[in-house]
Motif scaffolding. Structure first.
Motif, PDB file in Angstrom:
ATOM      1  N   ILE A  18       0.855  -1.191   0.000  1.00 26.84           N
ATOM      2  CA  ILE A  18       0.000   0.000   0.000  1.00 26.84           C
ATOM      3  C   ILE A  18       0.889   1.239   0.000  1.00 26.84           C
ATOM      4  CG2 ILE A  18      -1.753   1.283   1.271  1.00 26.84           C
ATOM      5  CD1 ILE A  18      -2.748  -1.370   2.383  1.00 26.84           C
ATOM      6  N   ALA A  19       0.746   2.051  -1.036  1.00 28.13           N
ATOM      7  CA  ALA A  19       1.588   3.233  -1.190  1.00 28.13           C
ATOM      8  C   ALA A  19       1.169   4.324  -0.205  1.00 28.13           C
ATOM      9  CB  ALA A  19       1.507   3.762  -2.619  1.00 28.13           C
ATOM     10  N   SER A  20       2.131   5.157   0.156  1.00 31.51           N
ATOM     11  CA  SER A  20       1.875   6.285   1.050  1.00 31.51           C
ATOM     12  C   SER A  20       2.600   7.509   0.510  1.00 31.51           C
ATOM     13  CB  SER A  20       2.340   5.965   2.477  1.00 31.51           C
ATOM     14  OG  SER A  20       3.719   5.655   2.497  1.00 31.51           O
ATOM     15  N   GLU A  21       2.256   8.663   1.056  1.00 23.37           N
ATOM     16  CA  GLU A  21       2.879   9.908   0.601  1.00 23.37           C
ATOM     17  C   GLU A  21       4.372   9.927   0.921  1.00 23.37           C
ATOM     18  OE1 GLU A  21       1.653  12.399  -1.052  1.00 23.37           O
ATOM     19  OE2 GLU A  21      -0.459  11.843  -1.100  1.00 23.37           O
ATOM     20  N   GLY A  22       5.111  10.670   0.118  1.00 28.03           N
ATOM     21  CA  GLY A  22       6.531  10.829   0.376  1.00 28.03           C
ATOM     22  C   GLY A  22       7.367   9.750  -0.276  1.00 28.03           C
ATOM     23  N   LEU A  23       8.585   9.586   0.205  1.00 33.84           N
ATOM     24  CA  LEU A  23       9.504   8.604  -0.350  1.00 33.84           C
ATOM     25  C   LEU A  23       9.032   7.190  -0.037  1.00 33.84           C
ATOM     26  CD1 LEU A  23      12.903  10.272   0.608  1.00 33.84           C
ATOM     27  CD2 LEU A  23      11.798  10.252  -1.639  1.00 33.84           C
ATOM     28  N   PRO A  24       9.289   6.241  -0.941  1.00 34.71           N
ATOM     29  CA  PRO A  24       8.877   4.856  -0.674  1.00 34.71           C
ATOM     30  C   PRO A  24       9.690   4.258   0.466  1.00 34.71           C
ATOM     31  CG  PRO A  24      10.225   4.964  -2.657  1.00 34.71           C
ATOM     32  CD  PRO A  24       9.951   6.386  -2.258  1.00 34.71           C
ATOM     33  N   SER A  25       9.031   3.475   1.290  1.00 30.80           N
ATOM     34  CA  SER A  25       9.713   2.818   2.401  1.00 30.80           C
ATOM     35  C   SER A  25      10.514   1.625   1.895  1.00 30.80           C
ATOM     36  CB  SER A  25       8.691   2.357   3.451  1.00 30.80           C
ATOM     37  OG  SER A  25       7.844   1.369   2.887  1.00 30.80           O
ATOM     38  N   ASP A  26      11.426   1.144   2.742  1.00 28.14           N
ATOM     39  CA  ASP A  26      12.216  -0.022   2.373  1.00 28.14           C
ATOM     40  C   ASP A  26      11.332  -1.238   2.138  1.00 28.14           C
ATOM     41  OD1 ASP A  26      14.306   1.658   2.738  1.00 28.14           O
ATOM     42  OD2 ASP A  26      15.099   0.705   4.558  1.00 28.14           O
ATOM     43  N   SER A  27      10.341  -1.439   3.009  1.00 28.39           N
ATOM     44  CA  SER A  27       9.454  -2.601   2.855  1.00 28.39           C
ATOM     45  C   SER A  27       8.660  -2.516   1.565  1.00 28.39           C
ATOM     46  CB  SER A  27       8.516  -2.701   4.065  1.00 28.39           C
ATOM     47  OG  SER A  27       7.698  -1.545   4.170  1.00 28.39           O
ATOM     48  N   TYR A  28       8.270  -1.299   1.162  1.00 27.04           N
ATOM     49  CA  TYR A  28       7.522  -1.134  -0.084  1.00 27.04           C
ATOM     50  C   TYR A  28       8.396  -1.509  -1.273  1.00 27.04           C
ATOM     51  CZ  TYR A  28       4.732   1.060  -3.773  1.00 27.04           C
ATOM     52  OH  TYR A  28       4.006   1.288  -4.908  1.00 27.04           O
ATOM     53  N   LYS A  29       9.643  -1.026  -1.290  1.00 30.08           N
ATOM     54  CA  LYS A  29      10.526  -1.312  -2.417  1.00 30.08           C
ATOM     55  C   LYS A  29      10.852  -2.800  -2.516  1.00 30.08           C
ATOM     56  CE  LYS A  29      13.366   1.934  -1.047  1.00 30.08           C
ATOM     57  NZ  LYS A  29      14.534   2.847  -0.953  1.00 30.08           N
ATOM     58  N   ILE A  30      11.074  -3.434  -1.371  1.00 27.32           N
ATOM     59  CA  ILE A  30      11.355  -4.870  -1.385  1.00 27.32           C
ATOM     60  C   ILE A  30      10.130  -5.644  -1.866  1.00 27.32           C
ATOM     61  CG2 ILE A  30      11.872  -6.856   0.074  1.00 27.32           C
ATOM     62  CD1 ILE A  30      13.563  -5.021   1.805  1.00 27.32           C
ATOM     63  N   SER A  31       8.941  -5.262  -1.423  1.00 30.34           N
ATOM     64  CA  SER A  31       7.711  -5.950  -1.825  1.00 30.34           C
ATOM     65  C   SER A  31       7.445  -5.787  -3.314  1.00 30.34           C
ATOM     66  CB  SER A  31       6.524  -5.424  -1.014  1.00 30.34           C
ATOM     67  OG  SER A  31       6.699  -5.675   0.367  1.00 30.34           O
ATOM     68  N   VAL A  32       7.661  -4.578  -3.838  1.00 31.20           N
ATOM     69  CA  VAL A  32       7.472  -4.359  -5.275  1.00 31.20           C
ATOM     70  C   VAL A  32       8.455  -5.195  -6.073  1.00 31.20           C
ATOM     71  CG1 VAL A  32       7.680  -2.652  -7.125  1.00 31.20           C
ATOM     72  CG2 VAL A  32       6.478  -2.061  -5.019  1.00 31.20           C
ATOM     73  N   ALA A 136      -7.570  -4.730  -2.832  1.00 34.65           N
ATOM     74  CA  ALA A 136      -6.274  -5.402  -2.966  1.00 34.65           C
ATOM     75  C   ALA A 136      -5.787  -5.373  -4.410  1.00 34.65           C
ATOM     76  CB  ALA A 136      -6.387  -6.844  -2.468  1.00 34.65           C
ATOM     77  N   ALA A 137      -6.697  -5.621  -5.364  1.00 34.78           N
ATOM     78  CA  ALA A 137      -6.308  -5.627  -6.777  1.00 34.78           C
ATOM     79  C   ALA A 137      -5.821  -4.248  -7.223  1.00 34.78           C
ATOM     80  CB  ALA A 137      -7.482  -6.089  -7.640  1.00 34.78           C
ATOM     81  N   ARG A 138      -6.470  -3.192  -6.744  1.00 30.30           N
ATOM     82  CA  ARG A 138      -6.038  -1.837  -7.115  1.00 30.30           C
ATOM     83  C   ARG A 138      -4.678  -1.500  -6.496  1.00 30.30           C
ATOM     84  NH1 ARG A 138     -10.368   2.012  -8.773  1.00 30.30           N
ATOM     85  NH2 ARG A 138     -12.221   0.789  -9.270  1.00 30.30           N
ATOM     86  N   ASP A 139      -4.431  -1.944  -5.274  1.00 28.32           N
ATOM     87  CA  ASP A 139      -3.123  -1.715  -4.655  1.00 28.32           C
ATOM     88  C   ASP A 139      -2.025  -2.448  -5.434  1.00 28.32           C
ATOM     89  OD1 ASP A 139      -4.159  -0.099  -2.653  1.00 28.32           O
ATOM     90  OD2 ASP A 139      -4.465  -1.765  -1.260  1.00 28.32           O
ATOM     91  N   ILE A 140      -2.317  -3.666  -5.869  1.00 34.18           N
ATOM     92  CA  ILE A 140      -1.340  -4.426  -6.655  1.00 34.18           C
ATOM     93  C   ILE A 140      -1.088  -3.746  -7.994  1.00 34.18           C
ATOM     94  CG2 ILE A 140      -0.952  -6.632  -7.820  1.00 34.18           C
ATOM     95  CD1 ILE A 140      -2.614  -7.912  -5.530  1.00 34.18           C
ATOM     96  N   LEU A 141      -2.146  -3.232  -8.616  1.00 32.66           N
ATOM     97  CA  LEU A 141      -1.991  -2.540  -9.891  1.00 32.66           C
ATOM     98  C   LEU A 141      -1.144  -1.279  -9.734  1.00 32.66           C
ATOM     99  CD1 LEU A 141      -2.862  -2.727 -12.859  1.00 32.66           C
ATOM    100  CD2 LEU A 141      -4.864  -1.341 -12.287  1.00 32.66           C
ATOM    101  N   ASP A 142      -1.333  -0.557  -8.636  1.00 29.96           N
ATOM    102  CA  ASP A 142      -0.506   0.621  -8.379  1.00 29.96           C
ATOM    103  C   ASP A 142       0.962   0.240  -8.175  1.00 29.96           C
ATOM    104  OD1 ASP A 142      -2.646   2.311  -8.597  1.00 29.96           O
ATOM    105  OD2 ASP A 142      -3.044   2.416  -6.450  1.00 29.96           O
ATOM    106  N   ALA A 143       1.207  -0.899  -7.529  1.00 26.16           N
ATOM    107  CA  ALA A 143       2.586  -1.351  -7.333  1.00 26.16           C
ATOM    108  C   ALA A 143       3.240  -1.703  -8.667  1.00 26.16           C
ATOM    109  CB  ALA A 143       2.608  -2.558  -6.392  1.00 26.16           C
ATOM    110  N   ILE A 144       2.484  -2.309  -9.569  1.00 29.12           N
ATOM    111  CA  ILE A 144       3.017  -2.609 -10.903  1.00 29.12           C
ATOM    112  C   ILE A 144       3.312  -1.316 -11.650  1.00 29.12           C
ATOM    113  CG2 ILE A 144       2.436  -3.642 -13.131  1.00 29.12           C
ATOM    114  CD1 ILE A 144       0.891  -5.788 -11.635  1.00 29.12           C
ATOM    115  N   SER A 145       2.453  -0.312 -11.494  1.00 33.17           N
ATOM    116  CA  SER A 145       2.710   0.998 -12.111  1.00 33.17           C
ATOM    117  C   SER A 145       4.024   1.582 -11.603  1.00 33.17           C
ATOM    118  CB  SER A 145       1.556   1.959 -11.814  1.00 33.17           C
ATOM    119  OG  SER A 145       0.337   1.486 -12.336  1.00 33.17           O
TER     120      SER A 145
END
Length: 486
Positions: A18-32, A136-145
């Protein structure tokens, strides 16, 4: 990890995507990174939902078992016809004896009913499950973007409103499926497709099936979903799922919208090895679909600097895309997702792990003749669609061979539509893409007189002086005249 192969499907917590404002977190980058590598290598990944959502899905599966178990064998008029024109109108109970499958489709905005006009009692909890899997599907689609360096909400234009407006019908659908229910009669023909590890594996005749969704999420009560990986092997993807896990895989619409950078999954469902199971194999399948009035365009990919091949350069209306047949023989992994890892530096900035092929951002220029035909096809499609939208007409194009007989008949399926939108007489009512190349140009003159002449001037202005010695042959059919330019 550059160029390495993951030992198994990537497993990602949804909360980390799940994306949040500002710089991406480490967990977000690893998950993507885990998600995109798993999709590139296996065309699927495992998503771990929050505990409350996992409990809701398990409750939905229990309700699905009871729903199908108490149903008698469906009559002939309940068998699903698989009509591509009704792709956004399916709702209620369907059965497909050839696939040994029963389905209940839940689509917000449509109220299902039995053939006798009585109301049908659906499995429990479908609105809540639809909301959970849709988010969940929209969050995954945003991560692919994010992995493709696209801007945030790049797919917002092709998705349904949140929430739906008054009298809107959802394009996305939640399907409650049941395979191989012992009490389900009438399915006697199956194809033996594989024998793996000494066990006999049975599959229905569903080879080369590709969902036309953007993203598909699947939660089943037992293993049996196989997906072909990038090496052409069939992988059992749901053999090791926890109570909160679901399978996610991309569909054909995402392949089209990303110019082929995301390869769609080819799934098949096992129907054998269910002896002694009185309920069959039940699953919840959510398909995030593009809305019917939108168009699948690769403009965001071009804006991000990706190379877009000729077959993806022309936007395709979603309704046309859903009705066209698509051959899986042409689907193969041509691009890899960019992958990301954390640097040792404190800023933990993104770093590509997979090398891109050189000259991806540049496509080979098209010859003037082909460029003119493609532009004619695009303009013609827009003009016809614009007329249809203004008059509230739903376009249903014919097959080229069939329509040759329609234009000679006074009472034909497409007669009224051709008359209302001013379709030129004697021309088959087919999609502009299916018109012969020469016919595209002459046909366009009926909607926009003088278009070909303006395009000729534009092509001549693009020829540099150093190219004057080269011969450009351009055959244009306009008002029964042929013009040859050198």
């Amino acid at each position: 990890m550059a160029g390495s192969v993951m030992p198994s499907l990537g497993r990602i917590r949804l909360t980390d995507l799940i994306a949040s404002e500002g710089l991406p977190s480490d967990s977000y980058k690893i998950s993507v990174s885990t998600l995109t590598q798993s999709l590139a290598q296996y065309s699927a990944a495992i998503i771990q939902l929050p505990p409350a959502d996992g409990a809701l899905l398990r409750s939905g599966l229990e309700s699905a078992r009871l729903f199908f178990h108490q149903r008698p064998y469906p009559p002939a008029d309940m068998v699903h016809s698989n009509d591509s024109r009704e792709w956004c109108k399916t709702s209620g109970y369907y059965a497909d004896p050839q696939l040994w499958q029963e389905t209940y489709d839940y689509r917000p905005g449509l109220t299902p009913s039995e053939p006798d006009a009585g109301m049908e009692i659906p499995p429990a909890g479908l609105p809540d499950i639809f909301a959970v899997l849709g988010k969940a599907a929209r969050d995954i689609l945003d991560a692919i973007s994010f992995s493709l360096n696209l801007r945030s909400f790049s797919f917002a234009e092709v998705l349904d409103n949140i929430p739906l407006r008054t009298r809107e019908i959802s394009s996305s659908v939640l399907s409650v499926c049941c395979h191989s229910r012992p009490s389900f009669q009438g399915a006697h023909h199956h194809n033996l497709t594989a024998q793996e590890d000494g066990q006999l594996v049975m599959f229905p005749d569903q080879e080369n099936q590709v969902d036309k969704s953007l993203i598909t999420l699947v939660k089943s009560d037992r293993a049996g979903l196989h997906i072909k990986d990038f090496q052409g092997r069939w992988i059992l993807v749901d053999a090791d799922l926890g109570p909160q896990d679901a399978i996610v895989y991309p569909g054909l619409a995402l392949y089209q919208a990303t110019a082929g950078y995301v390869t769609p999954a080819q799934p098949r469902t096992e129907t054998g090895n269910l002896q002694g199971n009185m309920f069959g194999r039940c699953s919840l399948v959510f398909k995030l679909m593009a809305r019917s009035m939108a168009s699948l365009s690769c403009s965001e990919m071009r804006a991000a600097g990706h190379g877009v091949e000729a077959q993806f350069q022309i936007p395709i209306p979603v309704d046309d895309f859903m009705q066209r047949p698509h051959s899986t023989d042409q689907l193969f992994t041509k691009h890899n997702f960019p992958s990301y890892t954390l640097q040792a530096a404190q800023d933990a900035s993104l770093k590509p792990l997979m090398k891109r092929r050189k000259n991806y951002a540049r496509c080979k220029p098209l010859p003037p003749s082909k460029r003119l035909r493609l532009e004619a096809q695009r303009v013609l499609k827009e003009r016809v669609q614009e007329i249809a939208d203004k008059k509230g007409i739903k376009l249903r194009f014919c097959n080229l061979k069939e329509c040759e007989g329609h234009i000679q008949s006074l009472d034909s399926p497409c007669g009224n539509i051709r008359m209302e939108i001013g379709w030129p007489p004697g021309v088959p009512f087919v999609h502009p893409h299916d018109l012969p190349n020469k016919a595209k140009l002459g046909f366009l003159e009926a909607y926009e007189p003088g278009w070909t002449a303006s395009q000729q001037d534009m092509e001549l202005s693009l020829i540099e002086p150093g190219q004057a010695s080269q011969q450009y042959y351009l055959l244009i059919q306009s008002h029964e005249k042929y013009i040859i330019m050198f």
